[in-house]
Design a protein around this motif. Sequence first.
Motif, PDB file in Angstrom:
ATOM      1  N   PHE A  59      41.288  40.966  42.044  1.00  0.00           N
ATOM      2  CA  PHE A  59      40.280  39.693  42.331  1.00  0.00           C
ATOM      3  C   PHE A  59      40.997  38.316  42.798  1.00  0.00           C
ATOM      4  CE2 PHE A  59      39.278  37.948  38.278  1.00  0.00           C
ATOM      5  CZ  PHE A  59      39.265  38.884  37.819  1.00  0.00           C
ATOM      6  N   ARG A  60      40.393  37.186  43.769  1.00  0.00           N
ATOM      7  CA  ARG A  60      40.796  35.573  43.452  1.00  0.00           C
ATOM      8  C   ARG A  60      40.036  34.931  42.783  1.00  0.00           C
ATOM      9  NH1 ARG A  60      44.583  34.050  46.748  1.00  0.00           N
ATOM     10  NH2 ARG A  60      44.370  36.095  48.798  1.00  0.00           N
ATOM     11  N   GLY A  61      40.139  34.498  42.414  1.00  0.00           N
ATOM     12  CA  GLY A  61      38.919  33.879  41.070  1.00  0.00           C
ATOM     13  C   GLY A  61      38.592  32.602  41.888  1.00  0.00           C
ATOM     14  N   GLU A  62      37.915  31.369  41.257  1.00  0.00           N
ATOM     15  CA  GLU A  62      37.343  30.356  42.168  1.00  0.00           C
ATOM     16  C   GLU A  62      38.856  29.637  41.785  1.00  0.00           C
ATOM     17  OE1 GLU A  62      33.709  28.999  40.340  1.00  0.00           O
ATOM     18  OE2 GLU A  62      32.549  30.121  41.333  1.00  0.00           O
ATOM     19  N   SER A  63      39.310  29.825  40.606  1.00  0.00           N
ATOM     20  CA  SER A  63      40.799  29.036  41.068  1.00  0.00           C
ATOM     21  C   SER A  63      41.611  28.614  41.962  1.00  0.00           C
ATOM     22  CB  SER A  63      41.061  28.611  39.452  1.00  0.00           C
ATOM     23  OG  SER A  63      41.919  29.380  40.111  1.00  0.00           O
ATOM     24  N   GLY A 117      33.533  32.970  38.315  1.00  0.00           N
ATOM     25  CA  GLY A 117      34.960  31.466  37.768  1.00  0.00           C
ATOM     26  C   GLY A 117      36.016  31.964  38.184  1.00  0.00           C
ATOM     27  N   ASP A 118      36.607  32.300  37.113  1.00  0.00           N
ATOM     28  CA  ASP A 118      37.738  33.298  37.093  1.00  0.00           C
ATOM     29  C   ASP A 118      37.751  34.387  36.243  1.00  0.00           C
ATOM     30  OD1 ASP A 118      39.543  31.381  38.512  1.00  0.00           O
ATOM     31  OD2 ASP A 118      41.351  32.046  38.054  1.00  0.00           O
ATOM     32  N   TYR A 164      27.868  47.147  36.098  1.00  0.00           N
ATOM     33  CA  TYR A 164      26.196  47.902  35.545  1.00  0.00           C
ATOM     34  C   TYR A 164      25.664  47.830  34.255  1.00  0.00           C
ATOM     35  CZ  TYR A 164      25.655  53.325  35.375  1.00  0.00           C
ATOM     36  OH  TYR A 164      24.779  54.312  34.898  1.00  0.00           O
ATOM     37  N   HIS A 165      26.602  47.126  33.194  1.00  0.00           N
ATOM     38  CA  HIS A 165      25.771  47.404  31.980  1.00  0.00           C
ATOM     39  C   HIS A 165      26.051  45.345  31.758  1.00  0.00           C
ATOM     40  CE1 HIS A 165      25.568  51.174  32.031  1.00  0.00           C
ATOM     41  NE2 HIS A 165      25.114  51.150  32.165  1.00  0.00           N
ATOM     42  N   GLY A 166      26.752  44.453  32.461  1.00  0.00           N
ATOM     43  CA  GLY A 166      27.063  43.424  32.141  1.00  0.00           C
ATOM     44  C   GLY A 166      28.805  43.113  31.548  1.00  0.00           C
ATOM     45  N   LEU A 167      29.105  44.147  30.884  1.00  0.00           N
ATOM     46  CA  LEU A 167      30.179  44.124  30.094  1.00  0.00           C
ATOM     47  C   LEU A 167      30.791  41.955  31.219  1.00  0.00           C
ATOM     48  CD1 LEU A 167      29.289  45.716  28.218  1.00  0.00           C
ATOM     49  CD2 LEU A 167      31.912  45.870  28.103  1.00  0.00           C
ATOM     50  N   LEU A 168      31.692  40.570  30.244  1.00  0.00           N
ATOM     51  CA  LEU A 168      32.402  40.482  30.745  1.00  0.00           C
ATOM     52  C   LEU A 168      34.071  40.172  31.570  1.00  0.00           C
ATOM     53  CD1 LEU A 168      32.017  37.818  33.238  1.00  0.00           C
ATOM     54  CD2 LEU A 168      31.541  36.646  30.898  1.00  0.00           C
ATOM     55  N   PHE A 169      34.961  40.271  31.260  1.00  0.00           N
ATOM     56  CA  PHE A 169      36.281  40.273  31.408  1.00  0.00           C
ATOM     57  C   PHE A 169      36.861  38.864  31.776  1.00  0.00           C
ATOM     58  CE2 PHE A 169      36.621  44.867  29.914  1.00  0.00           C
ATOM     59  CZ  PHE A 169      35.496  45.173  31.035  1.00  0.00           C
ATOM     60  N   ASP A 170      37.904  38.193  30.503  1.00  0.00           N
ATOM     61  CA  ASP A 170      38.972  37.471  31.328  1.00  0.00           C
ATOM     62  C   ASP A 170      39.285  37.970  32.346  1.00  0.00           C
ATOM     63  OD1 ASP A 170      40.555  38.319  29.343  1.00  0.00           O
ATOM     64  OD2 ASP A 170      40.153  36.412  28.163  1.00  0.00           O
ATOM     65  N   THR A 171      40.076  36.745  32.596  1.00  0.00           N
ATOM     66  CA  THR A 171      41.699  36.917  33.607  1.00  0.00           C
ATOM     67  C   THR A 171      43.360  38.369  32.888  1.00  0.00           C
ATOM     68  OG1 THR A 171      42.905  35.823  32.531  1.00  0.00           O
ATOM     69  CG2 THR A 171      41.768  35.417  34.807  1.00  0.00           C
ATOM     70  N   ASP A 172      42.555  38.369  31.765  1.00  0.00           N
ATOM     71  CA  ASP A 172      43.988  39.203  30.398  1.00  0.00           C
ATOM     72  C   ASP A 172      43.401  40.903  30.680  1.00  0.00           C
ATOM     73  OD1 ASP A 172      45.811  36.649  30.380  1.00  0.00           O
ATOM     74  OD2 ASP A 172      44.487  36.039  28.882  1.00  0.00           O
ATOM     75  N   GLY A 173      41.536  40.622  30.930  1.00  0.00           N
ATOM     76  CA  GLY A 173      41.101  42.743  30.582  1.00  0.00           C
ATOM     77  C   GLY A 173      40.059  42.190  28.920  1.00  0.00           C
TER      78      GLY A 173
END
Length: 356
Positions: free
Chosen positions: A38-42, A66-67, A73-82
């Motif tokens: 994925f290509r984030g907003e940055s 954002g990035d 599915y249930h909304g877990l949010l991941f950062d760019t490091d996973g």
Amino acid sequence: MAMGSYVRNAWYVAGWSNELETAKPLAVSILDEPIVLFRGESGAVHALEDRCVHRLAPLSLGRCEGDHLRCMYHGLLFDTDGKVVEIPGQDLVPKDARVRSYPVVDRHSWLWVWMGDPAQADEALIPPAVGLDDPNYILGHGFLDYDAEARLINDNLLDFSHLTYVHANSFGAGPEFAQSLPKLEPLERGIRYTRWTTSTYGQSARKSDTPVDSHMTYDFLVPGVLLMTGGNYPEGTAAKLDFGRPAIADAIGGVTFTSQAVTPTAPRTSRYFFSWGPHVQHGDEKVRDALMGMADMAFGEDKVMIEAQQKVIDRTPNPRVMPTAHDKGVTIFNRLVERLAKEGGTAANQENTACP
Ligand code: FES
Ligand SMILES: [Fe+2]
């Protein structure tokens, strides 16, 4: 079905950069591992394991914020490091809640993913492909999906004697391709193929009204990247250079460049990326379109043969090959792959070892 022997410590082409839109996650598969790009907003590109830690839903069905990437599915949010940074309805995020993240680089119009130990991801190992934005070339591009293992496509690209037979209709290669041997030089991460055809009227992309010396050369680099150029030179050039490498500026016609990459997606499937076109001094958009038409036909011819070959191999109890003189390049490259696969671990035995 396990992956065969492939080098993990290498950059694999995951896709064309222009096909990855901002905030539109894309599912790909490399070495049978599901990956979401994925290509984030940055504008930066990220690559994560495409498998949510919660209930294994694909993150490629998720939403970019954002990035970050949210599993839808249930909304877990991941950062760019996973790493999971938010779990709806729960304050505490377990420390080890994360998916694998892969080093990814956007270069030469391709998205390159490093499949090995992230600590060893060295951008200097990205093959020097020619991107679509290169001012020296006018390139068309595409990709093809194969029902065949990548190894068979690599073997095909390492033995051009098939041009005479498989591509008699498209490239119109004459018998000289199969009757003579190219010069081969081993490289640190691949092999260099070179051939001069002297006093020829050229073939395929390099037809000429008068006799010329025609040069072609390609590097075939780990994990399966072909970078090929060539052109026509005044008769006598090959001898003058002692059959060495000419300067492109001295070409009198027919200079083109093609970058091609074979990516193993699963044990019996692959994706084949390609671009091809003329040097700006040797052609225009029309020449590019003619070359792409020729490529579409030729790559279709390869696909028919290789997929049929795969079927025969699959129904053969102990498939063995009988190498010929033209297999020298195939053999050298496959030995290199075996060695590098052993050094860096293979797809089959290093599953997820880079996961923290
Ligand atoms: S499966 Fe991803 S949040 Fe539930
Ligand atoms: Fe071919």
